[in-house]
Design a protein around this motif. Structure first.
Motif, PDB file in Angstrom:
ATOM      1  N   ARG A 103      87.803  24.749  -2.368  1.00 51.38           N
ATOM      2  CA  ARG A 103      87.661  26.109  -2.906  1.00 51.38           C
ATOM      3  C   ARG A 103      86.522  26.843  -2.186  1.00 51.38           C
ATOM      4  N   ALA A 104      85.446  26.122  -1.898  1.00 50.03           N
ATOM      5  CA  ALA A 104      84.335  26.732  -1.167  1.00 50.03           C
ATOM      6  C   ALA A 104      84.750  27.060   0.263  1.00 50.03           C
ATOM      7  N   ILE A 105      85.518  26.164   0.885  1.00 51.15           N
ATOM      8  CA  ILE A 105      85.998  26.415   2.243  1.00 51.15           C
ATOM      9  C   ILE A 105      86.888  27.654   2.258  1.00 51.15           C
ATOM     10  N   ASN A 106      87.694  27.815   1.235  1.00 54.20           N
ATOM     11  CA  ASN A 106      88.542  28.997   1.138  1.00 54.20           C
ATOM     12  C   ASN A 106      87.700  30.275   1.099  1.00 54.20           C
ATOM     13  N   ARG A 107      86.572  30.226   0.399  1.00 49.68           N
ATOM     14  CA  ARG A 107      85.673  31.377   0.329  1.00 49.68           C
ATOM     15  C   ARG A 107      85.067  31.656   1.712  1.00 49.68           C
ATOM     16  N   ILE A 108      84.648  30.606   2.412  1.00 45.22           N
ATOM     17  CA  ILE A 108      84.061  30.783   3.742  1.00 45.22           C
ATOM     18  C   ILE A 108      85.090  31.345   4.719  1.00 45.22           C
ATOM     19  N   MET A 109      86.335  30.852   4.634  1.00 44.48           N
ATOM     20  CA  MET A 109      87.381  31.285   5.562  1.00 44.48           C
ATOM     21  C   MET A 109      87.730  32.755   5.382  1.00 44.48           C
ATOM     22  N   LYS A 110      87.525  33.282   4.187  1.00 45.28           N
ATOM     23  CA  LYS A 110      87.791  34.707   3.982  1.00 45.28           C
ATOM     24  C   LYS A 110      86.749  35.568   4.697  1.00 45.28           C
ATOM     25  N   GLU A 111      85.568  35.001   4.906  1.00 38.31           N
ATOM     26  CA  GLU A 111      84.520  35.711   5.639  1.00 38.31           C
ATOM     27  C   GLU A 111      84.652  35.485   7.141  1.00 38.31           C
ATOM     28  N   GLU A 112      85.063  34.261   7.532  1.00 35.62           N
ATOM     29  CA  GLU A 112      85.213  33.919   8.946  1.00 35.62           C
ATOM     30  C   GLU A 112      86.156  32.725   9.075  1.00 35.62           C
ATOM     31  N   PRO A 113      87.242  32.852   9.859  1.00 30.19           N
ATOM     32  CA  PRO A 113      88.193  31.743  10.015  1.00 30.19           C
ATOM     33  C   PRO A 113      87.521  30.482  10.537  1.00 30.19           C
ATOM     34  N   ILE A 114      88.051  29.328  10.126  1.00 25.86           N
ATOM     35  CA  ILE A 114      87.520  28.030  10.548  1.00 25.86           C
ATOM     36  C   ILE A 114      88.533  27.355  11.460  1.00 25.86           C
ATOM     37  N   ASP A 115      88.075  26.891  12.625  1.00 22.48           N
ATOM     38  CA  ASP A 115      88.960  26.243  13.592  1.00 22.48           C
ATOM     39  C   ASP A 115      88.988  24.729  13.445  1.00 22.48           C
ATOM     40  N   LEU A 116      87.863  24.145  12.980  1.00 19.80           N
ATOM     41  CA  LEU A 116      87.768  22.687  12.908  1.00 19.80           C
ATOM     42  C   LEU A 116      86.835  22.291  11.781  1.00 19.80           C
ATOM     43  N   VAL A 117      87.261  21.296  10.987  1.00 25.67           N
ATOM     44  CA  VAL A 117      86.424  20.734   9.927  1.00 25.67           C
ATOM     45  C   VAL A 117      86.079  19.302  10.323  1.00 25.67           C
ATOM     46  N   ILE A 118      84.812  18.937  10.206  1.00 25.67           N
ATOM     47  CA  ILE A 118      84.378  17.580  10.539  1.00 25.67           C
ATOM     48  C   ILE A 118      83.651  16.978   9.341  1.00 25.67           C
ATOM     49  N   CYS A 119      83.964  15.732   9.028  1.00 23.88           N
ATOM     50  CA  CYS A 119      83.286  14.982   7.970  1.00 23.88           C
ATOM     51  C   CYS A 119      82.847  13.637   8.538  1.00 23.88           C
ATOM     52  N   GLY A 120      81.856  13.032   7.908  1.00 29.55           N
ATOM     53  CA  GLY A 120      81.535  11.654   8.235  1.00 29.55           C
ATOM     54  C   GLY A 120      82.661  10.745   7.762  1.00 29.55           C
ATOM     55  N   LYS A 121      82.731   9.556   8.321  1.00 24.79           N
ATOM     56  CA  LYS A 121      83.797   8.618   7.946  1.00 24.79           C
ATOM     57  C   LYS A 121      83.811   8.364   6.451  1.00 24.79           C
ATOM     58  N   MET A 122      82.608   8.215   5.844  1.00 21.84           N
ATOM     59  CA  MET A 122      82.504   7.953   4.409  1.00 21.84           C
ATOM     60  C   MET A 122      81.066   8.162   3.993  1.00 21.84           C
ATOM     61  N   ALA A 123      80.836   8.228   2.689  1.00 23.04           N
ATOM     62  CA  ALA A 123      79.475   8.307   2.155  1.00 23.04           C
ATOM     63  C   ALA A 123      79.014   6.894   1.815  1.00 23.04           C
ATOM     64  N   ILE A 124      77.762   6.567   2.120  1.00 23.14           N
ATOM     65  CA  ILE A 124      77.284   5.195   1.939  1.00 23.14           C
ATOM     66  C   ILE A 124      77.089   4.829   0.474  1.00 23.14           C
ATOM     67  N   ASP A 125      77.106   5.828  -0.435  1.00 24.95           N
ATOM     68  CA  ASP A 125      76.963   5.490  -1.852  1.00 24.95           C
ATOM     69  C   ASP A 125      78.303   5.274  -2.542  1.00 24.95           C
ATOM     70  N   GLY A 126      79.400   5.564  -1.839  1.00 25.01           N
ATOM     71  CA  GLY A 126      80.715   5.376  -2.441  1.00 25.01           C
ATOM     72  C   GLY A 126      81.646   4.537  -1.583  1.00 25.01           C
ATOM     73  N   ASP A 127      81.534   4.702  -0.253  1.00 25.79           N
ATOM     74  CA  ASP A 127      82.317   3.920   0.711  1.00 25.79           C
ATOM     75  C   ASP A 127      83.829   4.065   0.540  1.00 25.79           C
ATOM     76  N   THR A 128      84.305   5.206   0.030  1.00 26.76           N
ATOM     77  CA  THR A 128      85.750   5.357  -0.175  1.00 26.76           C
ATOM     78  C   THR A 128      86.450   5.970   1.024  1.00 26.76           C
ATOM     79  N   GLY A 129      85.807   6.898   1.722  1.00 23.73           N
ATOM     80  CA  GLY A 129      86.450   7.580   2.839  1.00 23.73           C
ATOM     81  C   GLY A 129      87.598   8.475   2.404  1.00 23.73           C
TER      82      GLY A 129
END
Length: 274
Positions: A103-129
């Motif tokens: 939902r936040a990304i949708n708000r950002i995209m209305k202000e400026e289109p996004i070409d690529l989203v990058i995330c880390g493989k997983m968070a070390i406190d959950g390890d779910t990916g």
């Protein structure tokens, strides 16, 4: 090219302990850090900007103190940051987290289109990916997981070529843009930040949104209400027992080893027959 990196502030798992009575993480006195995998995601976005130009934005969900994680991203070289912080997000599992971030990304995209989203493989406190692919599914864009190298970004033809890590090697994938990457630590090495970045990060204040600042939000999909999964129990794994030393001549040691292997085989057969 506009690159968005989703990051998380996590407790330092090198210091954190598990409370034996409650079986929950004991966060008392434990410093919060930028998730290590996300550090490499930010660094890769900054390197791609250096190669192709554009802008790097950061998005995170968390309590007000998560601003520190966004400042760290700016120190690495990001251009700007967004934090969504509201009690309505509290207690979110990976499903609710990916919904809120989308939902936040949708708000950002209305202000400026996004070409690529990058995330880390997983968070070390959950390890779910799970959060990265969850965001991609909600955005209806391809998820490329376990990326160890970005070979090329073809802006003219709107495609990207990456190397995806496998257990016995890697595969080369081509995907249309926009898409989402989850990256491995080996994708790059994060250098020390230059002084100008550190000064800018110290002064920087990211944009902070509450749930009321987001559009088309189904509140039943946020926080605990939108979280169908729970952590039933947490525990520290038992310490491994010491190995058994074989003594005697080479023939005697071989005999002892065969006896141990046969014993373990019999135990496995008994367990399999239950």
């Amino acid at each position: 090219m506009h690159i968005l990196v989703c990051v998380k502030q996590v407790p330092d798992t090198k210091i954190i302990k598990i409370d034996p009575k409650t079986n929950t993480l004991d966060r008392r006195g434990v410093p919060a850090i930028l998730n290590p995998y996300d550090t490499h995601a930010v660094e890769e976005a900054v390197r791609l900007r250096a190669r192709y130009g554009g802008k790097v934005s950061i998005l995170s969900m968390g309590p007000p103190q998560a601003v520190a994680a966004l400042k760290k991203c700016v120190e690495i070289g990001a251009d700007e940051g967004y934090l969504i912080s509201d009690r309505a997000f509290a207690g979110a599992d990976t499903l609710a987290t990916s919904y809120a971030l989308s939902r936040a990304i949708n708000r950002i995209m209305k202000e400026e289109p996004i070409d690529l989203v990058i995330c880390g493989k997983m968070a070390i406190d959950g390890d779910t990916g799970q959060v990265g692919p969850g965001i991609a599914r909600r955005m209806n864009i391809p998820p490329l997981t376990g990326v160890k190298k970005v070979e090329e970004v073809d802006e003219a033809n709107k495609k990207i070529i990456v190397h995806r890590k496998l257990e016995d090697g890697y595969e080369v994938l081509t995907s249309p843009l926009p898409c989402l990457l989850t990256v491995e630590k080996e994708i790059n090495e994060v250098p020390y930040s230059p002084l100008p970045n550190m000064i800018r990060a110290a002064r920087y204040q990211p944009t902070v949104w509450t749930v009321n600042d987001l559009e088309d939000v189904d509140r039943s999909q946020l926080g605990l209400k939108g979280s169908p999964t729970i952590v039933g129990k947490m525990f520290s794994p038992p310490k491994p027992e010491g190995g058994k030393r074989l003594t005697g001549t080479a023939e005697q040691q071989v005999s002892q080893l065969v006896e141990v292997l046969l014993k373990e085989k019999r135990e496995l057969l008994v367990q399999g027959g239950k």
